[in-house]
Design a protein around this motif. Structure first.
Motif, short mmCIF file in Angstrom:
data_model
loop_
_atom_site.label_atom_id
_atom_site.label_comp_id
_atom_site.label_asym_id
_atom_site.label_seq_id
_atom_site.Cartn_x
_atom_site.Cartn_y
_atom_site.Cartn_z
N HIS A 50 0.84 -1.50 0.03
CA HIS A 50 0.18 0.40 0.03
C HIS A 50 1.07 1.60 -0.08
O HIS A 50 0.77 2.21 -0.31
CB HIS A 50 -1.05 -0.07 1.63
CG HIS A 50 -0.13 0.54 2.62
ND1 HIS A 50 0.61 -0.45 3.11
CD2 HIS A 50 -0.19 1.93 3.28
CE1 HIS A 50 0.98 -0.41 4.00
NE2 HIS A 50 0.77 1.11 4.15
N ASP A 51 2.06 1.31 0.17
CA ASP A 51 3.23 2.34 -0.08
C ASP A 51 3.63 1.84 -0.74
O ASP A 51 4.67 1.32 0.07
CB ASP A 51 3.71 1.99 1.84
CG ASP A 51 4.23 3.63 2.16
OD1 ASP A 51 5.54 3.67 1.02
OD2 ASP A 51 4.40 4.02 3.10
N ILE A 52 4.20 3.31 -0.89
CA ILE A 52 4.84 3.05 -2.88
C ILE A 52 6.45 3.23 -2.04
O ILE A 52 7.46 2.29 -2.71
CB ILE A 52 4.79 4.25 -3.68
CG1 ILE A 52 5.53 3.88 -5.05
CG2 ILE A 52 5.08 5.45 -3.56
CD1 ILE A 52 5.62 2.52 -5.64
N GLU A 53 6.51 3.69 -1.31
CA GLU A 53 8.19 3.70 -0.52
C GLU A 53 8.36 2.22 -0.45
O GLU A 53 10.25 2.17 -0.13
CB GLU A 53 8.15 5.32 0.23
CG GLU A 53 8.13 6.84 -0.51
CD GLU A 53 9.29 6.79 -0.79
OE1 GLU A 53 10.35 6.41 -2.00
OE2 GLU A 53 8.70 7.39 -2.60
N ILE A 54 7.92 1.41 0.67
CA ILE A 54 8.16 0.12 1.39
C ILE A 54 8.19 -0.58 0.26
O ILE A 54 9.05 -1.25 -0.16
CB ILE A 54 7.24 -0.07 2.27
CG1 ILE A 54 7.48 0.91 3.55
CG2 ILE A 54 7.11 -1.19 2.47
CD1 ILE A 54 6.14 0.84 4.43
N ALA A 55 7.74 -0.27 -1.17
CA ALA A 55 7.32 -1.03 -2.06
C ALA A 55 8.89 -1.70 -2.95
O ALA A 55 9.91 -1.58 -3.38
CB ALA A 55 6.21 -0.75 -3.20
N ARG A 56 9.63 0.59 -3.03
CA ARG A 56 10.54 0.49 -3.66
C ARG A 56 11.92 -0.14 -2.96
O ARG A 56 12.85 -0.86 -3.48
CB ARG A 56 10.96 2.70 -3.81
CG ARG A 56 9.93 2.78 -5.28
CD ARG A 56 10.64 4.84 -5.31
NE ARG A 56 9.82 4.79 -6.59
CZ ARG A 56 8.30 6.08 -6.51
NH1 ARG A 56 8.63 6.07 -4.68
NH2 ARG A 56 8.00 6.05 -7.06
N ALA A 57 11.58 0.40 -1.66
CA ALA A 57 12.40 -0.10 -0.54
C ALA A 57 12.71 -2.02 -0.95
O ALA A 57 13.93 -2.26 -0.80
CB ALA A 57 12.66 0.21 0.73
N ALA A 58 11.81 -2.53 -0.89
CA ALA A 58 11.65 -4.18 -0.99
C ALA A 58 11.77 -4.65 -2.92
O ALA A 58 13.17 -5.39 -2.54
CB ALA A 58 9.90 -4.72 -1.27
N ALA A 59 11.83 -3.86 -3.43
CA ALA A 59 12.17 -3.96 -5.09
C ALA A 59 13.93 -4.15 -4.69
O ALA A 59 15.05 -4.11 -5.42
CB ALA A 59 12.13 -2.73 -5.90
N ASP A 60 14.83 -3.00 -4.12
CA ASP A 60 16.08 -3.12 -4.12
C ASP A 60 16.49 -3.51 -3.50
O ASP A 60 17.08 -4.27 -3.61
CB ASP A 60 16.62 -1.07 -3.08
CG ASP A 60 15.67 -0.18 -4.25
OD1 ASP A 60 15.97 -0.47 -5.33
OD2 ASP A 60 15.73 0.37 -4.12
N ASP A 61 15.62 -4.13 -2.68
CA ASP A 61 16.11 -5.47 -1.71
C ASP A 61 16.10 -6.64 -2.19
O ASP A 61 17.14 -7.82 -1.70
CB ASP A 61 15.65 -5.42 0.08
CG ASP A 61 16.03 -3.92 0.74
OD1 ASP A 61 17.20 -3.10 0.09
OD2 ASP A 61 15.94 -3.44 1.44
N ILE A 62 15.89 -7.17 -2.61
CA ILE A 62 15.14 -8.11 -3.11
C ILE A 62 15.63 -8.57 -4.41
O ILE A 62 15.35 -7.86 -5.14
CB ILE A 62 13.92 -9.08 -2.96
CG1 ILE A 62 13.51 -8.14 -1.04
CG2 ILE A 62 13.17 -10.43 -4.04
CD1 ILE A 62 11.64 -9.11 -1.74
N PRO A 63 16.84 -9.92 -4.38
CA PRO A 63 17.49 -9.67 -5.93
C PRO A 63 16.60 -10.13 -7.06
O PRO A 63 15.62 -10.99 -6.85
CB PRO A 63 18.60 -11.00 -5.24
CG PRO A 63 18.12 -10.97 -4.27
CD PRO A 63 17.47 -10.23 -3.37
N GLY A 64 16.13 -9.75 -8.16
CA GLY A 64 15.78 -10.01 -9.53
C GLY A 64 14.76 -9.14 -8.97
O GLY A 64 13.53 -9.63 -10.29
#
Length: 79
Positions: A50-64
């Motif tokens: 629900h939070d775009i900033e959390i989603a961006r951080a997750a995309a940076d942290d999860i390989p692929g």
């Protein structure tokens, strides 16, 4: 409530064939996803945020991982 609305009935079968997918689902949840599920019969996993900033951080942290734009009339742009 989101867990009740986002259900993949093929997930148990996919997890029985690819138990490693559970680690991907767990990773999405630990990175802040509100819901994590297997797409179709796998092996793609999806996290809904629900939070775009959390989603961006997750995309940076999860390989692929890939960040995709939300859908709907109020979705806005992902930059």
């Amino acid at each position: 409530l989101p867990d009740l609305l986002c259900v993949n009935e093929l997930a148990p079968a996919a997890l029985s064939l690819r138990p490693d997918l559970q680690a991907r689902l767990d990773s999405l949840i630990s990175c802040g996803a509100d819901v994590a599920l297997i797409s179709g019969s796998g092996p793609t996993t999806v996290g809904l945020f629900h939070d775009i900033e959390i989603a961006r951080a997750a995309a940076d942290d999860i390989p692929g991982a890939t960040l995709a734009k939300s859908v709907g009339p109020d979705a806005g742009e992902v930059t």
